[in-house]
Design a protein around this motif. Structure first.
Motif, mmCIF file in Angstrom:
data_model
loop_
_atom_site.group_PDB
_atom_site.id
_atom_site.type_symbol
_atom_site.label_atom_id
_atom_site.label_comp_id
_atom_site.label_asym_id
_atom_site.label_seq_id
_atom_site.Cartn_x
_atom_site.Cartn_y
_atom_site.Cartn_z
ATOM 1 N N VAL A 10 97.428 100.338 39.911
ATOM 2 C CA VAL A 10 96.225 99.846 40.582
ATOM 3 C C VAL A 10 95.611 98.736 39.739
ATOM 4 N N THR A 39 96.168 96.579 45.047
ATOM 5 C CA THR A 39 94.952 95.867 44.667
ATOM 6 C C THR A 39 94.186 95.593 45.947
ATOM 7 N N THR A 40 92.936 95.153 45.805
ATOM 8 C CA THR A 40 92.200 94.768 46.996
ATOM 9 C C THR A 40 92.561 93.328 47.328
ATOM 10 N N HIS A 65 88.360 94.880 50.627
ATOM 11 C CA HIS A 65 87.292 95.366 49.763
ATOM 12 C C HIS A 65 85.908 95.160 50.350
ATOM 13 N N ILE A 85 84.753 97.630 45.334
ATOM 14 C CA ILE A 85 85.954 98.278 44.798
ATOM 15 C C ILE A 85 85.642 99.722 44.408
ATOM 16 N N ILE A 89 88.124 101.903 46.702
ATOM 17 C CA ILE A 89 89.370 102.313 46.028
ATOM 18 C C ILE A 89 89.564 103.828 45.971
ATOM 19 N N TYR A 92 90.529 105.216 49.438
ATOM 20 C CA TYR A 92 91.821 104.694 49.876
ATOM 21 C C TYR A 92 92.969 105.287 49.060
ATOM 22 N N LEU A 93 92.802 105.354 47.747
ATOM 23 C CA LEU A 93 93.883 105.883 46.896
ATOM 24 C C LEU A 93 94.183 107.338 47.198
ATOM 25 N N ALA A 114 96.193 102.688 36.007
ATOM 26 C CA ALA A 114 95.066 101.959 36.584
ATOM 27 C C ALA A 114 94.420 101.013 35.582
ATOM 28 N N VAL A 118 89.029 98.994 37.446
ATOM 29 C CA VAL A 118 89.014 99.588 38.779
ATOM 30 C C VAL A 118 88.435 100.998 38.669
ATOM 31 N N ALA A 121 89.887 105.171 40.042
ATOM 32 C CA ALA A 121 91.327 105.409 40.205
ATOM 33 C C ALA A 121 91.818 106.559 39.327
#
Length: 187
Positions: A10, A39-40, A65, A85, A89, A92-93, A114, A118, A121
């Motif tokens: 990430v 990544t975004t 993002h 983010i 993130i 989404y992750l 990560a 970020v 993550a």
């Protein structure tokens, strides 16, 4: 037949973060480990160019993002990007990892690598019982500077906004030569 291992990498959406993490991903893939690189969205879209065929064990995923594109102030846009983010993130992750790891057709993600920029993550990885590895893609002096922010504040070398108040050489460690930093050098 045993399936290959898979890691999730990430990255923060900036070239200085994407490039070193993509290079790391290529090295990981060279050892027979599949990589999902996330990544975004990147403003110029250059990141999402297809990788060469020999890098077929790396999957590139770009997620939105949700930053207001009408924001013209670069500093404000950077703050909005970071906040977005941190919101987007983790959710989404978690969904991505669950989807991949529930599939019978795909290798299970066992580790999340990560970018330290970020947020969330590593927490998602730990929550899902995965190995979590933090990576700092910038140079060591930048990491040393970030680690010493409390001391820089305490000695009033910088203020709470990160503005340099005292222009004198700063030695963060014996391995890093002393240097004088201006406000533009401290993010």
């Amino acid at each position: 037949m045993e399936k290959q291992q898979r890691v999730l990498v990430v990255s923060f959406p900036a070239q200085g973060h994407i490039s070193p993490l993509l290079k790391l991903s290529i090295q990981i893939a060279a050892h027979g480990i599949k990589v999902t690189f996330v990544t975004t969205e990147v403003e110029d879209g250059a990141f999402m160019e297809p990788l060469p065929e020999e890098q077929s064990s790396i999957t590139l995923i770009s997620i939105p993002h949700c930053v207001d594109e009408d924001v013209r102030n670069d500093a404000l846009k950077t703050v909005e990007t970071i906040e977005s983010i941190r919101r987007v993130i983790p959710v989404y992750l978690e969904d991505l990892i669950a989807k991949i790891n529930q599939s019978d057709d795909e290798e299970k993600i066992s580790c999340v690598i990560a970018d330290t920029s970020v947020g969330g993550a590593l927490e998602v990885a730990k929550k899902m019982g995965l190995e979590a590895v933090a990576i700092w893609p910038a140079g060591a002096p930048c990491l040393a500077l970030a680690a010493h922010i409390p001391q820089l504040l305490q000695h009033e070398i910088i203020n709470n906004d990160g503005i340099v108040m005292i222009y004198k050489p700063i030695m963060l460690s014996e391995e890093v030569p002393a240097c004088t930093w201006g406000s533009s050098d401290i993010g």
